[in-house]
Design an enzyme around this catalytic site. Sequence first.
Site, mmCIF file in Angstrom:
data_model
loop_
_atom_site.group_PDB
_atom_site.id
_atom_site.type_symbol
_atom_site.label_atom_id
_atom_site.label_comp_id
_atom_site.label_asym_id
_atom_site.label_seq_id
_atom_site.Cartn_x
_atom_site.Cartn_y
_atom_site.Cartn_z
ATOM 1 N N TYR A 42 32.925 -25.537 -5.409
ATOM 2 C CA TYR A 42 32.985 -26.380 -4.111
ATOM 3 C C TYR A 42 31.666 -26.378 -3.431
ATOM 4 O O TYR A 42 31.639 -27.446 -2.830
ATOM 5 C CB TYR A 42 34.164 -25.184 -3.017
ATOM 6 N N ASP A 43 30.764 -25.407 -3.323
ATOM 7 C CA ASP A 43 29.592 -25.564 -3.090
ATOM 8 C C ASP A 43 28.718 -26.820 -3.612
ATOM 9 O O ASP A 43 27.817 -27.181 -3.107
ATOM 10 C CB ASP A 43 28.674 -24.313 -3.181
ATOM 11 N N SER A 88 48.971 -22.600 31.475
ATOM 12 C CA SER A 88 49.269 -21.100 30.730
ATOM 13 C C SER A 88 50.933 -20.780 30.935
ATOM 14 O O SER A 88 51.520 -21.233 31.638
ATOM 15 C CB SER A 88 48.265 -20.174 31.215
ATOM 16 N N GLU A 119 58.080 -18.116 18.758
ATOM 17 C CA GLU A 119 56.976 -18.017 17.718
ATOM 18 C C GLU A 119 56.083 -16.980 18.243
ATOM 19 O O GLU A 119 56.131 -16.404 19.246
ATOM 20 C CB GLU A 119 56.239 -19.475 17.774
ATOM 21 N N LYS A 121 52.620 -15.199 19.588
ATOM 22 C CA LYS A 121 51.482 -15.528 20.411
ATOM 23 C C LYS A 121 50.307 -14.847 19.872
ATOM 24 O O LYS A 121 49.793 -13.585 20.019
ATOM 25 C CB LYS A 121 51.973 -14.886 21.668
ATOM 26 N N ASP A 123 46.502 -13.812 19.566
ATOM 27 C CA ASP A 123 45.591 -13.274 20.304
ATOM 28 C C ASP A 123 44.200 -13.743 20.204
ATOM 29 O O ASP A 123 43.330 -13.352 19.642
ATOM 30 C CB ASP A 123 45.671 -11.775 20.123
ATOM 31 N N ARG A 142 40.053 -24.522 26.942
ATOM 32 C CA ARG A 142 41.000 -24.898 28.124
ATOM 33 C C ARG A 142 40.317 -24.979 29.294
ATOM 34 O O ARG A 142 40.641 -25.811 30.423
ATOM 35 C CB ARG A 142 42.026 -23.618 28.154
ATOM 36 N N GLU A 183 45.473 -22.035 18.968
ATOM 37 C CA GLU A 183 44.834 -20.847 19.175
ATOM 38 C C GLU A 183 43.507 -20.598 18.126
ATOM 39 O O GLU A 183 43.970 -20.691 16.871
ATOM 40 C CB GLU A 183 45.806 -19.759 19.305
ATOM 41 N N TYR A 235 50.014 -25.092 17.857
ATOM 42 C CA TYR A 235 51.597 -24.883 18.484
ATOM 43 C C TYR A 235 51.976 -26.102 19.341
ATOM 44 O O TYR A 235 52.855 -25.862 20.130
ATOM 45 C CB TYR A 235 51.663 -23.508 18.917
ATOM 46 N N LYS A 322 55.370 -10.320 26.376
ATOM 47 C CA LYS A 322 53.904 -9.484 25.820
ATOM 48 C C LYS A 322 54.464 -7.978 25.435
ATOM 49 O O LYS A 322 55.280 -7.200 26.061
ATOM 50 C CB LYS A 322 53.057 -8.948 26.908
ATOM 51 N N CYS A 416 24.006 20.527 15.202
ATOM 52 C CA CYS A 416 24.482 19.636 14.252
ATOM 53 C C CYS A 416 25.582 20.287 13.138
ATOM 54 O O CYS A 416 25.221 21.196 12.628
ATOM 55 C CB CYS A 416 23.279 18.933 13.481
ATOM 56 N N CYS A 418 25.509 19.624 10.126
ATOM 57 C CA CYS A 418 24.973 19.430 8.859
ATOM 58 C C CYS A 418 24.384 20.646 8.549
ATOM 59 O O CYS A 418 24.339 21.634 9.141
ATOM 60 C CB CYS A 418 23.932 18.473 8.808
ATOM 61 N N CYS A 435 21.167 14.409 16.723
ATOM 62 C CA CYS A 435 20.727 15.404 15.697
ATOM 63 C C CYS A 435 19.410 14.830 15.444
ATOM 64 O O CYS A 435 19.123 13.687 15.076
ATOM 65 C CB CYS A 435 21.316 15.572 14.691
ATOM 66 N N CYS A 440 18.691 15.799 7.729
ATOM 67 C CA CYS A 440 19.902 16.033 7.946
ATOM 68 C C CYS A 440 20.759 14.978 6.950
ATOM 69 O O CYS A 440 20.348 13.835 6.874
ATOM 70 C CB CYS A 440 20.311 15.480 9.382
HETATM 71 S S1 IVH Z 1 52.036 -22.462 24.314
HETATM 72 C C1 IVH Z 1 52.454 -24.468 28.177
HETATM 73 N N1 IVH Z 1 52.205 -21.024 21.941
HETATM 74 O O1 IVH Z 1 48.841 -17.752 24.956
HETATM 75 C C2 IVH Z 1 52.302 -23.588 27.016
HETATM 76 N N2 IVH Z 1 50.341 -20.573 23.502
HETATM 77 O O2 IVH Z 1 49.149 -17.162 28.017
HETATM 78 C C3 IVH Z 1 50.858 -23.568 26.535
HETATM 79 N N3 IVH Z 1 49.066 -18.726 23.027
HETATM 80 O O3 IVH Z 1 46.923 -20.215 26.882
HETATM 81 C C4 IVH Z 1 50.633 -22.426 25.389
HETATM 82 N N4 IVH Z 1 50.045 -18.233 20.840
HETATM 83 O O4 IVH Z 1 46.319 -19.469 24.537
HETATM 84 C C5 IVH Z 1 51.621 -21.095 23.195
HETATM 85 N N5 IVH Z 1 52.461 -19.844 19.869
HETATM 86 C C6 IVH Z 1 51.854 -20.185 21.231
HETATM 87 C C7 IVH Z 1 50.442 -19.327 21.515
HETATM 88 C C8 IVH Z 1 49.984 -19.400 22.648
HETATM 89 C C9 IVH Z 1 48.972 -17.764 21.785
HETATM 90 C C10 IVH Z 1 48.062 -18.377 23.904
HETATM 91 C C11 IVH Z 1 47.383 -19.709 24.500
HETATM 92 C C12 IVH Z 1 48.018 -19.788 26.131
HETATM 93 C C13 IVH Z 1 48.096 -18.511 26.226
HETATM 94 C C14 IVH Z 1 49.291 -18.273 27.121
#
Ligand code: IVH
Length: 680
Positions: A42-43, A88, A119, A121, A123, A142, A183, A235, A322, A416, A418, A435, A440
Amino acid sequence: MPQISTFDTNPAARAAELREEIRKHDYLYYVEAAPTISDREYDALMQELLDIERSYPALVTPDSPTARVGGEPLKIFPTVQHEIQMLSLANTYTREEITDFDRRVREGLEGEKHQIVSELKYDGVAVSLRYENGILSIGATRGDGVTGDDITQNIRTIRSIPLQVHPTFFEGKEIKNFEVRGEVFMMKDDFVAINTDREERGEKLYANPRNLSAGTLKQLDSREVAKRPLSMMCYYLYSADVRLQSHSDNLKLLREMGFPVSPHVQVCDTLEDIFVFIDSWDQKRESLPFFIDGIVLKVNSMRQQDMLGAIARSPKWAIAYKFEAAKAQTLLKDISFQVGRTGVVTPVAELQPVFLAGSTVSRATLHNGDYIAGLDIRIGDTVIVEKGGDVIPKVSGYVAEARPADAAQFTFPTICPCEHHTPLHRPDGEANYYCDHAECPWQIRRKLTHFSSRDAMDIEGLGEKVVDQLVELKLLFTIADIYELHTHRDELLALDRWGEKSVDNLLAAIELSKQKPFARVLFSIGIRFVGEGGAKILARAFGSVDGLASATVEQLTAVPEIGGRIAGSVVEFFNDETEMAILNRLRAAGLRCELSDNEQQSISKVLEGKTFVITGELEQMSRREAGEAIERHGGKVSGSVSKKTSYVVVGTSPGSKFDKARELGVTILNEEEFLIMVAG
Ligand code: IVH
């Protein structure tokens, strides 16, 4: 893979061929996780394309995979207006709230039947990707939902994001201009590897993958971003070219177009389906290679989404559920101690093994003596262990009713663990105990592995296992002994599983390390609080070991970015006879103890032309120190926010400058993001 290069005869054709080939392998590797060629192959493809583009700059295209390695650093991120506001989600925490949501949806749809897509969420950090004629044109954060930062250069470095999509049709019409949202996040393993490296170097650890991803995306130098393994899950799809019908169709289309889309999606017809999905992921989430912090529920039909609309900044057609941080109770059997390379003694909770969110936990961090005292945790307590968005489990409290009558208040040891039983000491204003015994054994091993690690002297073949072996055999005691290993060649050859070749390779790697620049040497010798960045600054400011050894605390703190803590530690180090003896042996062995002429001439201009405003209190440094760090990299600090401000650094309890920054759309950095920026 084509075997004969057409580079010489038709560079344009060859470049196109290589791009196609590389795109295919990016997709197979980063989206399908099923590579068909080696990294080396690949490189080689990438290198050939880079060579062509360098020889024929006119052939460079914005969607060329060579953009993946990053481009020239930016001075500032331009802002972009989102075509459709980035909303959000409202959060929920109980089944009742989900039932309420479903009821509101039904009412809003006047009783129409509806489906909910469940689906994961992720992080991480939300980003928006705009494509024009199938080519990635803008990648943005955003921001406040209306305007965000244009981070296109950084987005291009994320390999799973296509820079160009092949023609895709929906109901007979081609989707050419569209927006994708998703995300950006970092895999747990990648995050742990980065933190392990930092720990080896005695640098502060990142709290969690989300903060690190956010900080990385706000780097102005995309070449730095390219070095960090970021991932993305998409998403959301919107295109005015076609009449999209449902969210589940959109996800399918995104997948067809080559975007990474989560396989863990379920179209639910009933509330019961939703609860089953939530419960099963609450159980399984620890086994995922990335963090999720909940489940997102979305009305499937696009027509129904439009009917429902939004209130304030959240849609009425979607909601987040959540997860609670996973918690368990177990017996605290004992508190043990680890000694790091700089002698810092860290308490560790030894627990009755307990199953917590996917894995068995038998040890957890207790941070330091103050943390234990603050929570009044005692051996024999039933403690609460938590796994949140952070990788390492922590003890967060104890169960008062379960405390045995004879549980004694915990006192931090004064000696310590040790074999030398050295008295520990706690420097003024610090939470940690140290220590100081140079012999040590815990520290010796840590010091040696730090010294040979990749970012330090980079001695291949001198990893943890070999260090342990050589310490055991008393061939290594201090880092200076490494450079005398060649006098023990026969003893090395006599070792189990060591042959001529491996011994010679190790000795050659040791010899090669003598070429490392002075700043690396300074970092490698393990002065407390002197990380990679600090070593560079000290090397530049004082030029040589001798210059540094004769510096006073005042001279040291006069250097921007060097605070009292580092200064004190440097002075202490150079006053320590044992350390000086080691350093002199290193010098005699031929290690670089001063800057080269070339190095003397270069200084950092990373933040040149950028203006910063700092508001609120920072945890890691004073505002003055933060200001000095900015100036050290060529930036300026100002007292008030205007349109010309490049960044506002926001600590805790920020003032009105924070609101002003948001109003003007100035890029906002939290402390961690800021530290990442000035660390490089
Ligand atoms: S939908 C209006 N889908 O969660 C719909 N958000 O607390 C907007 N996030 O700002 C987002 N997984 O950063 C959506 N499967 C998912 C997600 C997701 C993570 C985050 C996203 C959003 C925040 C909202």
